[in-house]
Design a protein around this motif. Sequence first.
Motif, PDB file in Angstrom:
ATOM      1  N   GLU A 105       0.836  -1.201   0.000  1.00 23.91           N
ATOM      2  CA  GLU A 105       0.000   0.000   0.000  1.00 23.91           C
ATOM      3  C   GLU A 105       0.874   1.256   0.000  1.00 23.91           C
ATOM      4  O   GLU A 105       2.054   1.213   0.354  1.00 23.91           O
ATOM      5  CB  GLU A 105      -0.914   0.001   1.234  1.00 23.91           C
ATOM      6  N   ASP A 106       0.278   2.356  -0.370  1.00 27.13           N
ATOM      7  CA  ASP A 106       1.010   3.624  -0.438  1.00 27.13           C
ATOM      8  C   ASP A 106       1.008   4.301   0.935  1.00 27.13           C
ATOM      9  O   ASP A 106       0.354   5.322   1.159  1.00 27.13           O
ATOM     10  CB  ASP A 106       0.375   4.542  -1.492  1.00 27.13           C
ATOM     11  N   LEU A 107       1.749   3.696   1.861  1.00 29.71           N
ATOM     12  CA  LEU A 107       1.854   4.232   3.210  1.00 29.71           C
ATOM     13  C   LEU A 107       3.134   5.055   3.346  1.00 29.71           C
ATOM     14  O   LEU A 107       4.140   4.766   2.687  1.00 29.71           O
ATOM     15  CB  LEU A 107       1.867   3.087   4.231  1.00 29.71           C
ATOM     16  N   LYS A 108       3.076   6.076   4.203  1.00 35.27           N
ATOM     17  CA  LYS A 108       4.245   6.927   4.425  1.00 35.27           C
ATOM     18  C   LYS A 108       4.460   7.140   5.913  1.00 35.27           C
ATOM     19  O   LYS A 108       3.532   7.034   6.720  1.00 35.27           O
ATOM     20  CB  LYS A 108       4.064   8.283   3.735  1.00 35.27           C
ATOM     21  N   LEU A 109       5.700   7.452   6.248  1.00 38.92           N
ATOM     22  CA  LEU A 109       6.059   7.838   7.607  1.00 38.92           C
ATOM     23  C   LEU A 109       6.555   9.275   7.588  1.00 38.92           C
ATOM     24  O   LEU A 109       7.268   9.678   6.661  1.00 38.92           O
ATOM     25  CB  LEU A 109       7.138   6.919   8.174  1.00 38.92           C
ATOM     26  N   CYS A 110       6.195  10.008   8.595  1.00 34.58           N
ATOM     27  CA  CYS A 110       6.599  11.412   8.668  1.00 34.58           C
ATOM     28  C   CYS A 110       8.082  11.511   9.012  1.00 34.58           C
ATOM     29  O   CYS A 110       8.569  10.830   9.919  1.00 34.58           O
ATOM     30  CB  CYS A 110       5.763  12.137   9.705  1.00 34.58           C
ATOM     31  N   GLY A 111       8.783  12.370   8.293  1.00 31.52           N
ATOM     32  CA  GLY A 111      10.209  12.559   8.555  1.00 31.52           C
ATOM     33  C   GLY A 111      10.480  13.032   9.968  1.00 31.52           C
ATOM     34  O   GLY A 111      11.530  12.725  10.548  1.00 31.52           O
ATOM     35  N   GLU A 112       9.535  13.755  10.546  1.00 29.18           N
ATOM     36  CA  GLU A 112       9.694  14.239  11.926  1.00 29.18           C
ATOM     37  C   GLU A 112       9.796  13.077  12.904  1.00 29.18           C
ATOM     38  O   GLU A 112      10.655  13.081  13.800  1.00 29.18           O
ATOM     39  CB  GLU A 112       8.505  15.128  12.285  1.00 29.18           C
ATOM     40  N   ALA A 113       8.955  12.071  12.737  1.00 27.36           N
ATOM     41  CA  ALA A 113       9.002  10.897  13.619  1.00 27.36           C
ATOM     42  C   ALA A 113      10.286  10.105  13.406  1.00 27.36           C
ATOM     43  O   ALA A 113      10.891   9.599  14.359  1.00 27.36           O
ATOM     44  CB  ALA A 113       7.785  10.010  13.369  1.00 27.36           C
ATOM     45  N   GLY A 147      10.111   6.661  -1.751  1.00 27.62           N
ATOM     46  CA  GLY A 147       9.337   7.898  -1.657  1.00 27.62           C
ATOM     47  C   GLY A 147       8.280   7.850  -0.571  1.00 27.62           C
ATOM     48  O   GLY A 147       7.203   8.442  -0.730  1.00 27.62           O
ATOM     49  N   ARG A 148       8.592   7.154   0.519  1.00 22.48           N
ATOM     50  CA  ARG A 148       7.612   6.991   1.589  1.00 22.48           C
ATOM     51  C   ARG A 148       7.961   7.764   2.859  1.00 22.48           C
ATOM     52  O   ARG A 148       7.593   7.376   3.957  1.00 22.48           O
ATOM     53  CB  ARG A 148       7.436   5.497   1.903  1.00 22.48           C
ATOM     54  N   VAL A 149       8.689   8.835   2.692  1.00 23.61           N
ATOM     55  CA  VAL A 149       8.996   9.733   3.810  1.00 23.61           C
ATOM     56  C   VAL A 149       8.238  11.031   3.583  1.00 23.61           C
ATOM     57  O   VAL A 149       8.462  11.732   2.588  1.00 23.61           O
ATOM     58  CB  VAL A 149      10.511  10.001   3.929  1.00 23.61           C
ATOM     59  N   GLU A 150       7.323  11.334   4.472  1.00 26.93           N
ATOM     60  CA  GLU A 150       6.482  12.528   4.364  1.00 26.93           C
ATOM     61  C   GLU A 150       7.243  13.746   4.885  1.00 26.93           C
ATOM     62  O   GLU A 150       7.772  13.727   6.002  1.00 26.93           O
ATOM     63  CB  GLU A 150       5.198  12.324   5.163  1.00 26.93           C
ATOM     64  N   ALA A 151       7.305  14.791   4.056  1.00 29.44           N
ATOM     65  CA  ALA A 151       8.091  15.971   4.428  1.00 29.44           C
ATOM     66  C   ALA A 151       7.340  16.899   5.383  1.00 29.44           C
ATOM     67  O   ALA A 151       7.960  17.603   6.185  1.00 29.44           O
ATOM     68  CB  ALA A 151       8.487  16.738   3.169  1.00 29.44           C
ATOM     69  N   GLU A 152       6.016  16.918   5.313  1.00 31.57           N
ATOM     70  CA  GLU A 152       5.245  17.818   6.175  1.00 31.57           C
ATOM     71  C   GLU A 152       5.361  17.422   7.637  1.00 31.57           C
ATOM     72  O   GLU A 152       5.590  16.260   7.976  1.00 31.57           O
ATOM     73  CB  GLU A 152       3.771  17.805   5.767  1.00 31.57           C
TER      74      GLU A 152
END
Length: 359
Positions: free
Chosen positions: A215-223, A290-295
């Motif tokens: 699935e198109d899951l992402k993790l936040c870069g902050e975490a 490409g699964r690291v969320e920048a926001e």
Amino acid sequence: MDKTYERKLPVSSLTISRFVDNISSREEIDHAEYYLYKFRHSPNCWYLKDWTVHTWIRQCLKFGAQDKALYTLVNRVQYGIFPDNFTLNLLIDSFIKKENYKDALSVVFEIMMQEAFEVPSTQLLSLYILYHCLAKKTDLSWEEERNFGASLLLLGLKQENSVGLSSQLYGCALLGKVELQRGLRDVYHNMPLLWKPGYLDRALQVMEKVSASPEDLKLCGEALDVLDRVLRTLTSPANQAVEAQPQEGEDSQDTGNRIEQLDLEDPEESKLPQYLERFKDSHSKLKALGRVEAESLLSLTTQLVKAKLPACEAEDLALYEQNLQQWHLERVQLIQREQEMREKAKQKHQAWMAAKTAA
């Protein structure tokens, strides 16, 4: 009620409910707090009604006594104040509107202690408060790290999206830090958490799960940055030197935590180099996919709240209206029972007076 207590007679749940219903000033809030405490420590303590708890919180908000609402919630065992999620949301919302995020955070921590993150609206509001506070405060005590970590982990398990997965990762990272620096007992003692060690391992498992998911899951870069800092802090020579050197005035609980860590067959400290390598490997995979969320997590959570909270609130309101109807029926039944008991007591008294007169 004072006369009833003076005569050592039980006060009914209906009596305390009427008293709370009739609060008309800030001063009467203090009186009601006293009687709630007295009722909690009376033989009828188990019969405080849900609608009384709800009305108490509403009256506190109406007369500007949010501090009393929070105090009785924090000391719920002494006052019997165990609100439902709709009532808790009202209290949280009142603090948010006043930009009092410190007290709103206290409510979230109390919800976490009660394991009451079942309602989606409460989950969304709690996540918003947690990330708002984390964005403003970076220097956390170990108790705050534990409370933030537990809240984020429990909330993350309820959300099947990037915010939920990132919250699991963030929470496990904070709890893993406490586990390694303070001992496992300080993680789970008086907390709704597992006794099993390995919170850093669980954080890494979240990363591996996302990188392997179709699935198109992402993790936040902050975490991810939080976990990176935790691992680097724990593996730094300075941190290891501090852990190896006994602290002056170390209490028995800290000693017990260290013994507990030593008793483990494969202590977590020995796995830190492996954890750091796993993190680097998983982080590289996530970036490549490409699964690291920048926001930021606060921004993502705000978007989630705006998208989902209105529908959740509509469901909560419909359930609240059902509860109002049920509470009304219960109240009517109690009033009828009270009238019947008074009539029986009156008849008994009249019979006694007639017998006394005849004698």
